[in-house]
Scaffold this motif. Sequence first.
Motif, PDB file in Angstrom:
ATOM      1  N   GLN A   1     -10.142  -1.805   2.005  1.00 51.77           N
ATOM      2  CA  GLN A   1      -9.912  -1.240   3.341  1.00 51.77           C
ATOM      3  C   GLN A   1      -8.531  -0.614   3.443  1.00 51.77           C
ATOM      4  O   GLN A   1      -8.349   0.434   4.070  1.00 51.77           O
ATOM      5  N   ALA A   2      -7.543  -1.254   2.822  1.00 48.69           N
ATOM      6  CA  ALA A   2      -6.173  -0.738   2.878  1.00 48.69           C
ATOM      7  C   ALA A   2      -6.001   0.516   2.031  1.00 48.69           C
ATOM      8  O   ALA A   2      -5.329   1.474   2.438  1.00 48.69           O
TER       9      ALA A   2
ATOM     10  N   ARG B   1      -7.865   1.426  12.925  1.00 45.71           N
ATOM     11  CA  ARG B   1      -8.845   0.803  12.037  1.00 45.71           C
ATOM     12  C   ARG B   1      -8.910   1.542  10.719  1.00 45.71           C
ATOM     13  O   ARG B   1      -8.499   2.713  10.609  1.00 45.71           O
ATOM     14  N   THR B   2      -9.431   0.883   9.702  1.00 46.30           N
ATOM     15  CA  THR B   2      -9.588   1.535   8.408  1.00 46.30           C
ATOM     16  C   THR B   2     -10.558   2.711   8.517  1.00 46.30           C
ATOM     17  O   THR B   2     -11.453   2.712   9.374  1.00 46.30           O
TER      18      THR B   2
ATOM     19  N   LEU C   1      -6.249   4.265   3.287  1.00 43.71           N
ATOM     20  CA  LEU C   1      -5.422   4.810   4.361  1.00 43.71           C
ATOM     21  C   LEU C   1      -4.075   5.463   4.036  1.00 43.71           C
ATOM     22  O   LEU C   1      -3.647   6.342   4.790  1.00 43.71           O
TER      23      LEU C   1
ATOM     24  N   LEU D   1      -6.429  -6.493   6.576  1.00 48.67           N
ATOM     25  CA  LEU D   1      -7.327  -5.697   5.737  1.00 48.67           C
ATOM     26  C   LEU D   1      -7.407  -6.263   4.331  1.00 48.67           C
ATOM     27  O   LEU D   1      -6.442  -6.843   3.824  1.00 48.67           O
TER      28      LEU D   1
ATOM     29  N   TRP E   1       0.859  -1.186   0.000  1.00 45.67           N
ATOM     30  CA  TRP E   1       0.000   0.000   0.000  1.00 45.67           C
ATOM     31  C   TRP E   1       0.890   1.229   0.000  1.00 45.67           C
ATOM     32  O   TRP E   1       2.008   1.204   0.525  1.00 45.67           O
TER      33      TRP E   1
ATOM     34  N   ILE F   1      -2.448  -1.565  12.838  1.00 49.48           N
ATOM     35  CA  ILE F   1      -3.756  -2.015  12.353  1.00 49.48           C
ATOM     36  C   ILE F   1      -3.937  -3.505  12.639  1.00 49.48           C
ATOM     37  O   ILE F   1      -4.984  -3.936  13.129  1.00 49.48           O
TER      38      ILE F   1
END
Length: 337
Positions: free
Chosen positions: A121-122, A301-302, A125, A117, A88, A295
């Motif tokens: 979701q990832a 959290r996301t 961020l 995640l 990511w 995380i």
Amino acid sequence: MKAIAFSKNLPADHPEALQDITVADPVPGERDLLVEVRAISVNPVDVKIRANRKPKDGQPEVIGWDAAGVVRAVGAKASLFKPGDRVWYAGALNRPGANSELHVVDERIVGRMPASLDYAQAAALPLTTITAWELLFDRLRVLDNSAPSRGSLLVIGAAGGVGSILVQLARQLTGLTVLGTASRPETQAWVRELGAHHVIDHSQPLAAELKRIGFPHVSHIAGLTQTDQHFAQMAEAIAPQGKIALIDDPAAIDVRLLKSKSASLHWEFMFARSLHATPDLIAQHELLNQAARLIDEGTLRTTLGAHYGKINAENLRRAHAFIESGKAQGKIVLEGF
């Protein structure tokens, strides 16, 4: 490969504001990764560049600065990742963006994706996590829990992308009392859920709102939105020798308002390291790896707020338009081509 690009500065709801195109597959440089993009998220910087930056020679420009995906190949001198790794990152402003099936990025600004995640979701961020982390620990010089900072942090615009992760970082990793601002019941509830000790309404005078809940002054302020409207109130609310950090682009502010308090003003721009190829470029790799660990441990959290479906021009135009409305809560994510 498929990509989404703009070639004219048009309103987000215009059918040509963003368009589906096909371009050649990119080739990684020596320290680059070639990433198969699985999910992206949309940030205010995407909106600003689409609306204002002139593409070179009128050629379509691919933007987008948040991605999660899988490493397909690595450059000759890349050593941090191997093909098959899940990653990511937020990319660099001076290189093509990640709104494409394949993307090349310097490995030193890439982190290992949280194992807990999924890609959507990832993807919500990286940019906001880097921004919030650097703002809190590098600009405001807040100490982490190994030697906790005391005092209070006011986060203006706490329900947005940066605010949503900044509230978590400050609450979980520091000794600060966290005060968030949000103007609607649903966004106020979101900010409380993320860990803010108190939530006030930024549609009202901030200094008065703070006094109402027993905070005549705060030691730290994060100005994330509409700073030109709030700055006089920020100057009133900041404690003597306090610190203010900004991320937005106010038209004009009178910094002399801070002089009598010896208050300091800082700018956070998470692209500064990549834009200027700073010697500590790898700090963003380390930061993202540390955030991934937090995380996976359940500390953070996301901040995914809405999933807009497949990565295509139509869905991206909808996302840009919603961000321009100023009503976004958390991050908008798109996934798959």
